[in-house]
Design a protein around this motif. Structure first.
Motif, mmCIF file in Angstrom:
data_model
loop_
_atom_site.group_PDB
_atom_site.id
_atom_site.type_symbol
_atom_site.label_atom_id
_atom_site.label_comp_id
_atom_site.label_asym_id
_atom_site.label_seq_id
_atom_site.Cartn_x
_atom_site.Cartn_y
_atom_site.Cartn_z
ATOM 1 N N LYS A 315 39.437 58.573 12.781
ATOM 2 C CA LYS A 315 38.007 58.838 12.607
ATOM 3 C C LYS A 315 37.759 59.625 11.324
ATOM 4 O O LYS A 315 36.772 59.406 10.610
ATOM 5 C CB LYS A 315 37.450 59.617 13.808
ATOM 6 C CG LYS A 315 37.185 58.764 15.027
ATOM 7 C CD LYS A 315 36.816 59.601 16.237
ATOM 8 C CE LYS A 315 35.481 60.303 16.053
ATOM 9 N NZ LYS A 315 35.114 61.098 17.265
ATOM 10 N N GLN A 316 38.673 60.546 11.014
ATOM 11 C CA GLN A 316 38.523 61.342 9.798
ATOM 12 C C GLN A 316 38.850 60.501 8.557
ATOM 13 O O GLN A 316 38.135 60.555 7.561
ATOM 14 C CB GLN A 316 39.432 62.556 9.872
ATOM 15 C CG GLN A 316 39.073 63.521 11.005
ATOM 16 C CD GLN A 316 40.072 64.643 11.151
ATOM 17 O OE1 GLN A 316 40.270 65.446 10.249
ATOM 18 N NE2 GLN A 316 40.728 64.713 12.307
ATOM 19 N N PHE A 317 39.937 59.714 8.635
ATOM 20 C CA PHE A 317 40.329 58.893 7.485
ATOM 21 C C PHE A 317 39.282 57.813 7.157
ATOM 22 O O PHE A 317 39.098 57.462 5.996
ATOM 23 C CB PHE A 317 41.679 58.226 7.725
ATOM 24 C CG PHE A 317 42.822 59.201 7.827
ATOM 25 C CD1 PHE A 317 42.838 60.356 7.042
ATOM 26 C CD2 PHE A 317 43.885 58.972 8.684
ATOM 27 C CE1 PHE A 317 43.894 61.262 7.132
ATOM 28 C CE2 PHE A 317 44.945 59.874 8.777
ATOM 29 C CZ PHE A 317 44.947 61.016 7.995
ATOM 30 N N LEU A 318 38.610 57.306 8.200
ATOM 31 C CA LEU A 318 37.640 56.235 8.015
ATOM 32 C C LEU A 318 36.189 56.748 8.007
ATOM 33 O O LEU A 318 35.256 55.972 8.113
ATOM 34 C CB LEU A 318 37.817 55.178 9.121
ATOM 35 C CG LEU A 318 39.171 54.453 9.099
ATOM 36 C CD1 LEU A 318 39.289 53.496 10.285
ATOM 37 C CD2 LEU A 318 39.362 53.685 7.795
ATOM 38 N N HIS A 319 36.033 58.060 7.905
ATOM 39 C CA HIS A 319 34.707 58.688 7.772
ATOM 40 C C HIS A 319 33.767 58.323 8.932
ATOM 41 O O HIS A 319 32.673 57.828 8.736
ATOM 42 C CB HIS A 319 34.072 58.301 6.441
ATOM 43 C CG HIS A 319 34.880 58.683 5.247
ATOM 44 N ND1 HIS A 319 34.862 59.957 4.714
ATOM 45 C CD2 HIS A 319 35.754 57.957 4.494
ATOM 46 C CE1 HIS A 319 35.677 60.011 3.677
ATOM 47 N NE2 HIS A 319 36.231 58.829 3.525
ATOM 48 N N LEU A 320 34.240 58.620 10.151
ATOM 49 C CA LEU A 320 33.438 58.319 11.334
ATOM 50 C C LEU A 320 32.788 59.563 11.940
ATOM 51 O O LEU A 320 31.988 59.455 12.873
ATOM 52 C CB LEU A 320 34.319 57.656 12.399
ATOM 53 C CG LEU A 320 34.842 56.250 12.046
ATOM 54 C CD1 LEU A 320 35.888 55.789 13.069
ATOM 55 C CD2 LEU A 320 33.701 55.255 11.978
ATOM 56 N N ASN A 321 33.111 60.743 11.433
ATOM 57 C CA ASN A 321 32.541 61.966 12.009
ATOM 58 C C ASN A 321 31.173 62.269 11.379
ATOM 59 O O ASN A 321 31.069 62.444 10.201
ATOM 60 C CB ASN A 321 33.486 63.160 11.786
ATOM 61 C CG ASN A 321 34.673 63.100 12.725
ATOM 62 O OD1 ASN A 321 34.509 62.825 13.917
ATOM 63 N ND2 ASN A 321 35.869 63.318 12.200
#
Length: 321
Positions: A315-321
């Protein structure tokens, strides 16, 4: 109508919010798929042994969990512990992807449309996400179980494609791929529900009560707190243990129904209720309905820990937060 990128011009960066919203569902899908694959690969040998014990394979039915783990490599080689894992990966990527993506979407719908929030919406969204993922990927799970149940020298299926053809031809067409679906759905609702519920609840309580000790800023959004990696692993493991204890008898029922004609007593395991009664009457609670549970704890706790931790990192690597 011009897209945000066209309106902004080639030299202008998109606003951070717009960039994060772009293809959100696809990035969520990929994150869930990778999380599922990492989790299942970690525990594939234990999953093979669990299937052999649950269905009382005649080569290993007199053995316990650790004895079977030692016996399989001797009889089938070390790759025997990974039998059926190819089908598992083909199934688990869409399964994990659909489950995590659906959980996020169901959670939003339940909160906005039904006005239900707090811990309850996690339980509801988790159950619905688990059921959705199971229905979409069940035929692949059926094939994977058939391949994993085979023992070296007694192969009925030569591979994934051959298993699909045989089941379709010999077991009633498409309906053959959904044998045992009902106990799977009934078992998945509490399993996925309590898994997401427990992890989400532990995460929110931990970040609320001890943010400095247990949390850190997210890599993609410093305004969002996320759990530290070792805390993620702990919360995921606890979630897996609780969920598995609640739903395990239904998992045993599902496996026996999936194996169908491969078992000598298949005529007594045609429906979910019939199979539950038969297993209880023949083997009791500990050696029947909960046979292999100790292995499942060893398998499920690290699996769920890795799944939730990997998803949180993705989620952090793919900018989901």
């Amino acid at each position: 109508m011009a897209s945000p990128a066209a309106a902004a011009g080639p030299g202008t960066a998109l606003p951070p919010g717009a960039a994060r919203r772009d293809f959100y569902w696809l990035r969520s899908f990929i994150a869930g798929g990778i999380a599922g694959c990492c989790a299942k690969t970690t525990t594939a040998p234990l999953d093979r042994v669990k299937i052999l014990l649950q269905a009382h394979n005649h080569h290993y039915k007199h053995l316990g969990v650790f004895s079977t783990l030692c016996a399989v490599p001797k009889k089938e080689g070390y790759l025997g512990l990974y039998k059926g894992n190819g089908a598992m990966m083909i199934r688990i990527f869409p399964y994990g992807a659909i489950q995590f993506m659906a959980f996020d979407q169901y959670k939003k719908v339940i909160k906005k449309q039904l006005g239900i929030s707090g811990h309850v919406h996690r339980l509801m969204a988790g159950s619905m996400a688990g059921i959705t993922a199971v229905i979409c990927t069940y035929p692949l799970d059926m094939v994977r179980v058939r391949l994993a149940f085979q023992v070296k020298g007694e192969h009925k299926y030569m591979g994934i494609i051959h298993a699909f053809k045989m089941i379709y031809t010999k077991e009633g067409g498409f309906s053959g791929f959904y044998r045992g679906l009902m106990p799977t759905v009934v078992g998945m609702a509490p399993y996925a529900g309590f898994s997401f519920f427990t992890f989400g609840t532990l995460k929110s309580i931990g970040l609320a009560q001890a943010p400095n000790l247990l949390g850190r800023p997210s890599l993609d959004n410093p305004d969002v707190l996320v759990l530290k990696t070792h805390v993620n692993l702990l919360c995921g493991g606890i979630a897996g243990a609780i969920a598995q204890t609640i739903s395990y008898p239904l998992d045993v029922t599902r496996r026996r129904m999936q194996l169908g004609a491969n078992l000598p007593d298949s005529d007594k395991c045609l429906t979910m209720v019939q199979t539950l009664k038969y297993v209880y009457q023949q083997h009791g609670i500990r050696r029947g309905l909960y046979r292999g549970l100790s292995l499942n704890y060893i398998r499920c706790i690290p699996s769920q820990a890795v799944a939730f931790t990997t998803y949180e990192l993705m989620k952090q690597f793919l900018h989901l937060n």
